[in-house]
Design a protein around this motif. Structure first.
Motif, PDB file in Angstrom:
ATOM      1  N   GLY A  52       9.527 -16.384   1.605  1.00  0.00           N
ATOM      2  CA  GLY A  52       8.207 -15.056   2.241  1.00  0.00           C
ATOM      3  C   GLY A  52       8.504 -13.881   1.676  1.00  0.00           C
ATOM      4  O   GLY A  52       6.985 -13.191   2.188  1.00  0.00           O
ATOM      5  N   GLY A  53       9.451 -13.071   1.409  1.00  0.00           N
ATOM      6  CA  GLY A  53       9.874 -12.086   1.164  1.00  0.00           C
ATOM      7  C   GLY A  53       9.187 -11.525  -0.235  1.00  0.00           C
ATOM      8  O   GLY A  53       8.915 -12.755  -1.221  1.00  0.00           O
ATOM      9  N   ARG A  54       9.712 -10.510  -0.645  1.00  0.00           N
ATOM     10  CA  ARG A  54       8.869  -9.553  -1.961  1.00  0.00           C
ATOM     11  C   ARG A  54      10.154  -8.518  -2.493  1.00  0.00           C
ATOM     12  O   ARG A  54      10.657  -8.304  -1.699  1.00  0.00           O
ATOM     13  CB  ARG A  54       7.632  -8.760  -1.560  1.00  0.00           C
ATOM     14  CG  ARG A  54       6.300  -9.278  -0.705  1.00  0.00           C
ATOM     15  CD  ARG A  54       5.709 -10.689  -1.974  1.00  0.00           C
ATOM     16  NE  ARG A  54       4.918 -11.108  -1.181  1.00  0.00           N
ATOM     17  CZ  ARG A  54       3.938 -12.232  -1.791  1.00  0.00           C
ATOM     18  NH1 ARG A  54       4.197 -12.446  -2.719  1.00  0.00           N
ATOM     19  NH2 ARG A  54       3.258 -13.051  -1.274  1.00  0.00           N
ATOM     20  N   VAL A  55      10.284  -9.161  -4.304  1.00  0.00           N
ATOM     21  CA  VAL A  55      11.056  -8.350  -4.665  1.00  0.00           C
ATOM     22  C   VAL A  55      10.685  -7.497  -5.648  1.00  0.00           C
ATOM     23  O   VAL A  55      10.253  -7.872  -6.272  1.00  0.00           O
ATOM     24  CB  VAL A  55      12.415  -9.075  -5.173  1.00  0.00           C
ATOM     25  CG1 VAL A  55      13.441  -8.603  -5.974  1.00  0.00           C
ATOM     26  CG2 VAL A  55      13.051 -10.122  -4.089  1.00  0.00           C
ATOM     27  N   VAL A  56      10.685  -6.113  -5.420  1.00  0.00           N
ATOM     28  CA  VAL A  56      10.381  -5.266  -6.280  1.00  0.00           C
ATOM     29  C   VAL A  56      12.239  -5.274  -7.392  1.00  0.00           C
ATOM     30  O   VAL A  56      12.938  -3.903  -6.556  1.00  0.00           O
ATOM     31  CB  VAL A  56       9.887  -4.495  -6.357  1.00  0.00           C
ATOM     32  CG1 VAL A  56       9.161  -3.583  -7.348  1.00  0.00           C
ATOM     33  CG2 VAL A  56       8.409  -4.904  -5.675  1.00  0.00           C
ATOM     34  N   LEU A  57      11.745  -5.022  -8.622  1.00  0.00           N
ATOM     35  CA  LEU A  57      13.263  -3.966  -9.240  1.00  0.00           C
ATOM     36  C   LEU A  57      12.679  -2.833  -9.280  1.00  0.00           C
ATOM     37  O   LEU A  57      12.201  -2.587  -9.754  1.00  0.00           O
ATOM     38  CB  LEU A  57      13.413  -4.787 -10.765  1.00  0.00           C
ATOM     39  CG  LEU A  57      13.928  -6.613  -9.926  1.00  0.00           C
ATOM     40  CD1 LEU A  57      14.393  -7.530 -11.385  1.00  0.00           C
ATOM     41  CD2 LEU A  57      14.659  -7.204  -8.963  1.00  0.00           C
ATOM     42  N   ALA A  84       8.354  -7.807  -9.683  1.00  0.00           N
ATOM     43  CA  ALA A  84       7.640  -7.037  -9.869  1.00  0.00           C
ATOM     44  C   ALA A  84       8.875  -5.769 -10.340  1.00  0.00           C
ATOM     45  O   ALA A  84       9.779  -5.632  -9.500  1.00  0.00           O
ATOM     46  CB  ALA A  84       6.332  -5.712  -9.633  1.00  0.00           C
ATOM     47  N   ILE A  85       8.102  -5.024 -11.516  1.00  0.00           N
ATOM     48  CA  ILE A  85       9.907  -4.063 -11.818  1.00  0.00           C
ATOM     49  C   ILE A  85       8.987  -2.774 -12.192  1.00  0.00           C
ATOM     50  O   ILE A  85       8.205  -2.680 -12.233  1.00  0.00           O
ATOM     51  CB  ILE A  85      10.242  -4.161 -13.385  1.00  0.00           C
ATOM     52  CG1 ILE A  85      10.668  -6.025 -13.436  1.00  0.00           C
ATOM     53  CG2 ILE A  85      11.196  -3.595 -13.555  1.00  0.00           C
ATOM     54  CD1 ILE A  85      11.175  -6.525 -14.998  1.00  0.00           C
ATOM     55  N   VAL A 212       3.191  -0.846  -5.489  1.00  0.00           N
ATOM     56  CA  VAL A 212       3.259  -2.091  -6.226  1.00  0.00           C
ATOM     57  C   VAL A 212       3.664  -3.064  -5.416  1.00  0.00           C
ATOM     58  O   VAL A 212       2.929  -4.327  -5.906  1.00  0.00           O
ATOM     59  CB  VAL A 212       4.106  -2.101  -7.601  1.00  0.00           C
ATOM     60  CG1 VAL A 212       4.625  -3.146  -8.054  1.00  0.00           C
ATOM     61  CG2 VAL A 212       4.357  -0.843  -9.069  1.00  0.00           C
ATOM     62  N   ALA A 213       4.328  -3.267  -4.379  1.00  0.00           N
ATOM     63  CA  ALA A 213       4.824  -4.304  -3.359  1.00  0.00           C
ATOM     64  C   ALA A 213       3.162  -4.502  -3.040  1.00  0.00           C
ATOM     65  O   ALA A 213       3.132  -5.842  -1.851  1.00  0.00           O
ATOM     66  CB  ALA A 213       5.907  -3.884  -2.339  1.00  0.00           C
ATOM     67  N   ALA A 214       2.571  -3.055  -2.014  1.00  0.00           N
ATOM     68  CA  ALA A 214       1.729  -3.514  -1.116  1.00  0.00           C
ATOM     69  C   ALA A 214       0.509  -4.685  -2.469  1.00  0.00           C
ATOM     70  O   ALA A 214      -0.207  -5.815  -1.336  1.00  0.00           O
ATOM     71  CB  ALA A 214       1.057  -2.861  -0.800  1.00  0.00           C
ATOM     72  N   GLY A 215       0.170  -4.495  -3.557  1.00  0.00           N
ATOM     73  CA  GLY A 215      -1.124  -4.805  -4.288  1.00  0.00           C
ATOM     74  C   GLY A 215       0.060  -6.254  -4.440  1.00  0.00           C
ATOM     75  O   GLY A 215      -0.539  -7.043  -4.263  1.00  0.00           O
ATOM     76  N   VAL A 216       1.410  -6.412  -4.908  1.00  0.00           N
ATOM     77  CA  VAL A 216       1.352  -8.043  -5.045  1.00  0.00           C
ATOM     78  C   VAL A 216       1.392  -9.139  -3.199  1.00  0.00           C
ATOM     79  O   VAL A 216       1.228  -9.464  -3.203  1.00  0.00           O
ATOM     80  CB  VAL A 216       3.302  -7.294  -4.781  1.00  0.00           C
ATOM     81  CG1 VAL A 216       3.780  -9.326  -5.015  1.00  0.00           C
ATOM     82  CG2 VAL A 216       3.218  -7.758  -6.391  1.00  0.00           C
TER      83      VAL A 216
END
Length: 291
Positions: A52-57, A84-85, A212-216
């Motif tokens: 359930g975690g999110r990852v932004v490079l 996302a990156i 970007v993470a908030a959008g995802v």
């Protein structure tokens, strides 16, 4: 973690995963070394996302995020490892857009020119330019900053702003440690020049990554639930500390020799003693990124 507390030694991301909703992960030195991908790192991020975690490079690569994604595909880093990156190249493009009517002089290799794709940028010599974008060395295997002194002096005489598209000082490529654009930027600063750094450790790249993470995720993610992962004290760890988020340091990266890892396995006391001498401290450290 308080400012004076010592980082904890963890075996992998699993022991920290429940405390975070978002991982901001460095690329070079963590996911790959410029020659090959680290499969355990991709597996760890994939498992974090599966829970359930999110990852932004978040990379200081002087190219757009889409270009870095294509490069990661070539290394075999699966898309399942990240959402996302965000790159310093993305922030550099914004700086170029803000100055689109001005003339830019570019310092860096041809491989970095995608940073201008789709932008109606006007190029010129140092004597013609209104500002300079530096993405790196023309040949990072043979050149040093001394090869750029004359150009930097010419820029300084005209008081030109430098947009540094990669604030890293060095990068790992295979078994080599090579200089980055940040080395040229630092030299220009020492000459009295003005430098705008587009990536880590500076705040705007973290602002963008969290947006970007908030959008995802469909909602903002509190800083207290964000973990930065990286191998460089000056950018990854200091950037996280300055932004007010926790960090996990990867010891077997650009600081591996300083930590004695060229001689053998990770020794916790060696890392603790080394970290005590640094300007920023991670929340935790591990040898390589794994689950």
């Amino acid at each position: 973690m308080t400012a004076l507390s010592r980082p904890i030694h963890v075996e992998g991301l699993q022991s920290l995963a429940e405390s975070y909703d978002l991982v901001l992960c460095d690329v070079w030195g963590v996911l790959h070394n410029g020659v090959k991908a680290y499969e355990a790192a991709s597996d760890a991020l994939t498992r974090f996302r599966a829970k359930g975690g999110r990852v932004v490079l978040v990379s200081n690569a002087p190219r757009p995020g889409a270009s870095v994604g294509t490069q990661l595909d070539g290394f075999g880093v699966p898309r399942s490892a990240y959402d996302a990156i965000v790159t310093s190249g993305d922030l550099t493009r914004l700086a170029i857009e803000e100055r689109i009517r001005q003339i830019v002089h570019h310092i860096g290799p041809p491989r970095d020119m995608p940073i201008y794709d789709g932008l109606d940028a006007r190029f010129g010599s140092i004597e013609e330019a209104d500002y300079v974008v530096c993405s790196g060395f023309d040949n990072d295997e043979t050149e040093t900053v001394e090869d750029y002194r004359a150009r930097l002096a010419a820029m300084r005489r005209r008081n030109l702003l430098m947009v540094c598209a990669n604030p890293d000082l060095i990068v790992e490529r295979g078994h080599m440690i090579l200089p980055c654009a940040g080395t040229i930027g630092l030299a220009y600063e020492e000459m009295g020049g003005e430098v705008l750094y587009a990536g880590k450790p500076h705040g705007p790249v973290y602002d963008r990554a969290l947006a970007v993470a908030a959008g995802v995720a469909g909602q903002p993610i509190p800083k207290g639930r964000v973990l930065a992962v990286g191998d460089a004290i000056r950018t990854d760890i200091a950037g996280a500390a300055g932004y007010g988020i926790d960090s996990l340091m990867i010891a077997r990266g650009i600081h591996a020799e300083e930590l004695g890892l060229h001689k053998g396995d990770l020794v916790s006391d060696n890392v603790q003693d080394w970290v005590d001498r640094q300007p920023a401290r991670p929340t935790a450290f591990t040898e390589v990124l794994s689950w």
